[in-house]
Design an enzyme around this catalytic site. Structure first.
Site, PDB file in Angstrom:
ATOM      1  N   SER A  73      12.351  10.140 -56.346  1.00  0.00           N
ATOM      2  CA  SER A  73      13.774   9.974 -56.035  1.00  0.00           C
ATOM      3  C   SER A  73      14.109   8.678 -55.315  1.00  0.00           C
ATOM      4  O   SER A  73      15.232   8.182 -55.424  1.00  0.00           O
ATOM      5  CB  SER A  73      14.270  11.170 -55.206  1.00  0.00           C
ATOM      6  OG  SER A  73      13.454  11.354 -54.065  1.00  0.00           O
ATOM      7  N   LYS A 107      20.652   8.122 -55.220  1.00  0.00           N
ATOM      8  CA  LYS A 107      21.974   8.321 -54.621  1.00  0.00           C
ATOM      9  C   LYS A 107      23.051   7.425 -55.248  1.00  0.00           C
ATOM     10  O   LYS A 107      24.214   7.794 -55.316  1.00  0.00           O
ATOM     11  CB  LYS A 107      21.916   8.059 -53.114  1.00  0.00           C
ATOM     12  CG  LYS A 107      21.011   9.007 -52.349  1.00  0.00           C
ATOM     13  CD  LYS A 107      21.795  10.159 -51.795  1.00  0.00           C
ATOM     14  CE  LYS A 107      20.946  11.315 -51.297  1.00  0.00           C
ATOM     15  NZ  LYS A 107      19.753  10.977 -50.525  1.00  0.00           N
ATOM     16  N   GLU A 136      29.197  11.244 -45.580  1.00  0.00           N
ATOM     17  CA  GLU A 136      28.190  11.617 -44.587  1.00  0.00           C
ATOM     18  C   GLU A 136      26.877  11.022 -45.049  1.00  0.00           C
ATOM     19  O   GLU A 136      26.723  10.702 -46.210  1.00  0.00           O
ATOM     20  CB  GLU A 136      28.071  13.134 -44.520  1.00  0.00           C
ATOM     21  CG  GLU A 136      27.159  13.760 -45.599  1.00  0.00           C
ATOM     22  CD  GLU A 136      27.680  13.623 -47.029  1.00  0.00           C
ATOM     23  OE1 GLU A 136      28.911  13.438 -47.195  1.00  0.00           O
ATOM     24  OE2 GLU A 136      26.872  13.694 -47.977  1.00  0.00           O
TER      25      GLU A 136
HETATM   26  C1  LIG Z   1      18.818  11.951 -50.036  1.00  0.00           C
HETATM   27  C2  LIG Z   1      17.515  11.908 -50.670  1.00  0.00           C
HETATM   28  C3  LIG Z   1      16.904  13.076 -51.160  1.00  0.00           C
HETATM   29  C4  LIG Z   1      17.457  14.451 -50.977  1.00  0.00           C
HETATM   30  O1  LIG Z   1      18.696  14.669 -51.509  1.00  0.00           O
HETATM   31  P1  LIG Z   1      18.940  15.522 -52.835  1.00  0.00           P
HETATM   32  O2  LIG Z   1      20.400  15.683 -52.878  1.00  0.00           O
HETATM   33  O3  LIG Z   1      18.214  16.818 -52.666  1.00  0.00           O
HETATM   34  O4  LIG Z   1      18.388  14.741 -53.958  1.00  0.00           O
HETATM   35  C5  LIG Z   1      15.701  12.941 -51.828  1.00  0.00           C
HETATM   36  N1  LIG Z   1      15.109  11.735 -51.990  1.00  0.00           N
HETATM   37  C6  LIG Z   1      15.665  10.604 -51.510  1.00  0.00           C
HETATM   38  C7  LIG Z   1      14.954   9.309 -51.725  1.00  0.00           C
HETATM   39  C8  LIG Z   1      16.870  10.651 -50.841  1.00  0.00           C
HETATM   40  O5  LIG Z   1      17.398   9.514 -50.386  1.00  0.00           O
END
Ligand SMILES: *Cc1c(COP(=O)(O)O)cnc(C)c1O
Length: 414
Positions: free
Chosen positions: A390, A103, A125
């Site tokens: 992620s 993010k 948000e």
């Molecule tokens: C917010 C988040 C996601 C999902 O959001 P995307 O916009 O689909 O990437 C996935 N993994 C983590 C660790 C997140 O914080």
């Protein structure tokens, strides 16, 4: 749609001709916003086309990405997990980025852009709280006050992130309307933005919303795939398959983009399969949804036969959203990316497996990508797999403790 149409749309995407001037990715995308927001949207579009592409802006962004975010993030080869799966497994480690998830790539880029266009205040948000934390941090870094809207359900299940946002100087507003999760938080952030679109900048957290947001967010997250592709070629070869979890779709579009032109690389988005396939039991927007308009864009959505947007379910707050970025809707339509889902249980198992095998606690969201990859590896032995990790799972400790105690109670009752 013929395969020629599909090829033409993919080529247009690769050539940067999509989104078009109206912000359309084929039939998806666009800008469905109130008239009062059009001046702000036009100003942002102009900034994306002019300021964003300047050498000065890109240099400032690059300097923040290396010096503050900690890029490039590592590419980790997982031999123990690979042995278990009968595959060669690589992880792109966005969990190692500042504040613990991908993010931040988007948040710092947009915060710099907000500053550059003269905004004096940022609204955002958040679902899991990761985007709120990233935005709070980025706003502190560039010196802008920020207000973060967060659904009351998420405030309860992601308490550590609420404390972090406060500590980083953000005002956090708990949203008690609507579904009290991410969708309601976005509604409230947009409502705030509409009241003063001139000096307020809306820093959206995923590849969703009206044009130019899906394009801007994708361009800011594309660094994930650009780095990963070079790192893979440096140490091995291109992967046979790439997996990423899909909530709104930002980490996945960021990882996929650099590989779109590599025909031999299969791409898989993994959505939240929740507890079952019925409406309301999951957040599998692309697997189970239909086209419609939400939060400023035409995209795939989960709604019932009366057109009511469905409340979604996932054990991971970050995937709990009934829509998805319009570029994914196109990639699904043309068949370049396949979208599958992983259930709550499969994802919790995959989380435990990564902890035990590689000493990495992934975010529950990222565990969905692992679960999808693991299932595919069983059917395709001996392949090379790249997985987008992620984020890190520290924020999920309360929910993991709750799941564990529920399981203990069930075991005791049985
Ligand atoms: C917010 C988040 C996601 C999902 O959001 P995307 O916009 O689909 O990437 C996935 N993994 C983590 C660790 C997140 O914080």
């Amino acid at each position: 749609m013929t395969s020629m149409d599909r090829d033409a749309l993919l080529q247009a995407l690769l050539d940067g001709e999509l989104p078009d001037a109206q912000g359309r990715f084929g039939p998806f995308g666009g800008r469905y916003v109130p008239e009062t927001l059009m001046p702000a949207i036009n100003r942002l579009t102009e900034a994306v086309e002019t300021i964003f592409t300047t050498q000065a802006f890109q240099r400032a962004l690059q300097s923040e990405l290396t010096g503050w975010v900690g890029r490039p993030t590592a590419l980790t080869r997982c031999d123990r997990l690979g042995l278990q799966w009968n595959a060669e497994v690589w992880l792109k480690r966005e969990d190692l980025a500042h504040t613990g998830a991908h993010k931040i790539n988007n948040a710092i880029g947009q915060a710099l852009l907000a500053k550059a266009i003269g905004a004096t205040r940022v609204v955002a948000e958040t679902g899991a709280g990761q985007h709120g934390v990233a935005t709070a941090a980025a706003c502190a870094r560039v010196g802008l006050p920020c207000t973060v809207y967060m659904g009351a359900v998420d405030v309860a299940r992601q308490a550590p992130n609420v404390d972090r946002m406060h500590r980083l100087g953000a005002e956090v507003v708990s949203v008690t309307s609507g579904d009290r999760t991410l969708r309601a938080a976005i509604d409230e952030a947009i409502r705030d933005w509409v009241t003063d679109p001139k000096s307020t900048y809306y820093l959206i957290g995923s590849a969703i919303g009206p044009h130019p947001y899906p394009l801007l967010v994708r361009n800011l997250q594309a660094v994930i795939g650009q780095e990963a592709r070079v790192q893979m070629l440096d140490r091995a070869e291109l992967p046979d398959a790439v997996f990423a979890c899909v909530g709104g779709g930002s980490n996945s579009i960021g990882l996929f983009h650099a590989f779109l032109g590599d025909e031999e690389v299969q791409l898989f988005g993994v959505e939240a399969g929740g507890t079952g396939s019925a409406l309301g039991q999951n957040s599998a927007t692309l697997a189970a949804g239909r086209p419609g308009v939400l939060h400023g864009a035409n995209t795939m959505l989960l709604y019932d036969d009366d057109g009511q947007i469905q409340e979604t379910h996932s054990v991971s707050a970050g995937l709990d959203y009934p829509g998805v970025g319009p570029e994914h809707a196109l990639l699904q339509m043309i068949g370049r990316v396949k979208y599958v889902s992983a259930s709550d249980t499969e994802s919790l198992d995959a989380l435990d497996e990564l902890c035990a095998m590689e000493g990495i606690l992934p975010a529950l969201e990222s565990a969905h990508a692992l679960a999808g990859a693991r299932r595919w590896a069983q059917r395709n032995p001996g392949t090379r797999i790249l997985i987008g990790l992620s984020g890190r799972g520290d924020k999920d400790m309360p929910i993991l403790a709750e799941v564990a105690s529920r399981k203990e109670n069930n075991d005791a009752a049985a």
